[in-house]
Design an enzyme around this catalytic site. Structure first.
Site, PDB file in Angstrom:
ATOM      1  N   CYS A  34      26.705  25.502  32.548  1.00 50.09           N
ATOM      2  CA  CYS A  34      26.767  25.205  31.117  1.00 50.09           C
ATOM      3  C   CYS A  34      25.380  25.459  30.525  1.00 50.09           C
ATOM      4  O   CYS A  34      24.387  24.918  31.016  1.00 50.09           O
ATOM      5  CB  CYS A  34      27.181  23.754  30.893  1.00 50.09           C
ATOM      6  SG  CYS A  34      27.083  23.244  29.156  1.00 50.09           S
ATOM      7  N   ASP A  41      30.106  24.782  35.742  1.00 48.04           N
ATOM      8  CA  ASP A  41      31.461  24.937  35.209  1.00 48.04           C
ATOM      9  C   ASP A  41      32.246  25.754  36.219  1.00 48.04           C
ATOM     10  O   ASP A  41      31.751  26.755  36.740  1.00 48.04           O
ATOM     11  CB  ASP A  41      31.449  25.672  33.864  1.00 48.04           C
ATOM     12  CG  ASP A  41      31.004  24.785  32.716  1.00 48.04           C
ATOM     13  OD1 ASP A  41      31.304  23.578  32.759  1.00 48.04           O
ATOM     14  OD2 ASP A  41      30.382  25.293  31.777  1.00 48.04           O
ATOM     15  N   ILE A  56      39.098  48.977  41.139  1.00 44.35           N
ATOM     16  CA  ILE A  56      37.933  48.124  41.375  1.00 44.35           C
ATOM     17  C   ILE A  56      37.910  47.694  42.840  1.00 44.35           C
ATOM     18  O   ILE A  56      38.905  47.187  43.363  1.00 44.35           O
ATOM     19  CB  ILE A  56      37.978  46.898  40.447  1.00 44.35           C
ATOM     20  CG1 ILE A  56      37.966  47.354  38.985  1.00 44.35           C
ATOM     21  CG2 ILE A  56      36.830  45.943  40.745  1.00 44.35           C
ATOM     22  CD1 ILE A  56      38.445  46.321  38.001  1.00 44.35           C
ATOM     23  N   GLU A  57      36.768  47.897  43.485  1.00 40.46           N
ATOM     24  CA  GLU A  57      36.610  47.521  44.890  1.00 40.46           C
ATOM     25  C   GLU A  57      36.383  46.008  44.964  1.00 40.46           C
ATOM     26  O   GLU A  57      35.528  45.458  44.272  1.00 40.46           O
ATOM     27  CB  GLU A  57      35.422  48.292  45.489  1.00 40.46           C
ATOM     28  CG  GLU A  57      35.387  48.301  46.999  1.00 40.46           C
ATOM     29  CD  GLU A  57      34.785  47.044  47.569  1.00 40.46           C
ATOM     30  OE1 GLU A  57      35.315  46.565  48.588  1.00 40.46           O
ATOM     31  OE2 GLU A  57      33.800  46.525  47.002  1.00 40.46           O
ATOM     32  N   LEU A  58      37.168  45.327  45.800  1.00 36.16           N
ATOM     33  CA  LEU A  58      37.217  43.868  45.780  1.00 36.16           C
ATOM     34  C   LEU A  58      35.946  43.182  46.276  1.00 36.16           C
ATOM     35  O   LEU A  58      35.534  42.167  45.717  1.00 36.16           O
ATOM     36  CB  LEU A  58      38.421  43.372  46.576  1.00 36.16           C
ATOM     37  CG  LEU A  58      39.779  43.756  45.979  1.00 36.16           C
ATOM     38  CD1 LEU A  58      40.903  43.264  46.876  1.00 36.16           C
ATOM     39  CD2 LEU A  58      39.933  43.203  44.576  1.00 36.16           C
ATOM     40  N   HIS A  75      31.731  29.785  28.016  1.00 41.53           N
ATOM     41  CA  HIS A  75      32.978  30.311  28.587  1.00 41.53           C
ATOM     42  C   HIS A  75      33.412  31.605  27.907  1.00 41.53           C
ATOM     43  O   HIS A  75      33.804  32.569  28.571  1.00 41.53           O
ATOM     44  CB  HIS A  75      34.101  29.273  28.470  1.00 41.53           C
ATOM     45  CG  HIS A  75      33.820  27.998  29.185  1.00 41.53           C
ATOM     46  ND1 HIS A  75      34.558  26.860  28.966  1.00 41.53           N
ATOM     47  CD2 HIS A  75      32.899  27.664  30.119  1.00 41.53           C
ATOM     48  CE1 HIS A  75      34.110  25.886  29.723  1.00 41.53           C
ATOM     49  NE2 HIS A  75      33.091  26.347  30.431  1.00 41.53           N
ATOM     50  N   GLU A  76      33.361  31.613  26.587  1.00 38.52           N
ATOM     51  CA  GLU A  76      33.803  32.783  25.828  1.00 38.52           C
ATOM     52  C   GLU A  76      32.938  34.001  26.131  1.00 38.52           C
ATOM     53  O   GLU A  76      33.442  35.115  26.296  1.00 38.52           O
ATOM     54  CB  GLU A  76      33.760  32.474  24.327  1.00 38.52           C
ATOM     55  CG  GLU A  76      34.645  31.319  23.889  1.00 38.52           C
ATOM     56  CD  GLU A  76      34.039  29.932  24.108  1.00 38.52           C
ATOM     57  OE1 GLU A  76      34.713  28.957  23.718  1.00 38.52           O
ATOM     58  OE2 GLU A  76      32.920  29.815  24.661  1.00 38.52           O
TER      59      GLU A  76
END
Length: 128
Positions: A34, A41, A56-58, A75-76
């Site tokens: 935060c 968070d 996308i490679e994991l 968060h946004e």
């Protein structure tokens, strides 16, 4: 073998570029800080995307997500930054990111953000 957080997202060639197929990835251990309190968070990230030329490679995604553990972020902002970075590296036909943050101060936060290529139209959905 030790792995370190890394901002480098890797991709690989889409094995079925002619087909629109959905790739779903769930990451239940996302953590950031935060920016107001410095407290951690926690969130579960749900990715759903239709690749264009690249997937996308994991492992690189895991290391990229791990990078946020020590970063302060609203968060946004963090949800949209993750989506922007994935779009930049993979240019998917469509991608949606849903970040479900754990309760904090009696409040649940869910952020949903998405991107679609300009000229891409989804095929008709078939429910069986």
């Amino acid at each position: 073998m030790s792995y370190q957080p890394n901002k480098v997202l890797e991709v690989f060639d889409n094995p079925k570029i002619e087909r629109d197929f959905i790739i779903q990835i769930n990451m239940p251990e996302f953590t950031c800080l935060c920016p107001k309190t410095g407290q951690p968070d926690f969130a579960t990230l749900h990715f759903a995307y239709i690749a264009d030329k690249a997937c996308i490679e994991l492992k690189s995604l895991k290391m990229y997500i791990w990078l946020y553990r020590n970063e302060g972020a609203f968060h946004e902002a963090v949800t949209n930054q993750i989506l922007d970075d994935l779009v930049q590296v993979s240019n998917p036909r469509f991608i949606r990111l849903k970040a479900i943050f754990n309760i904090r101060g009696g409040v649940y936060t869910t952020i949903i953000t998405e991107h679609k290529q300009k000229n891409w139209t989804p095929k008709a959905k078939v429910d069986l």
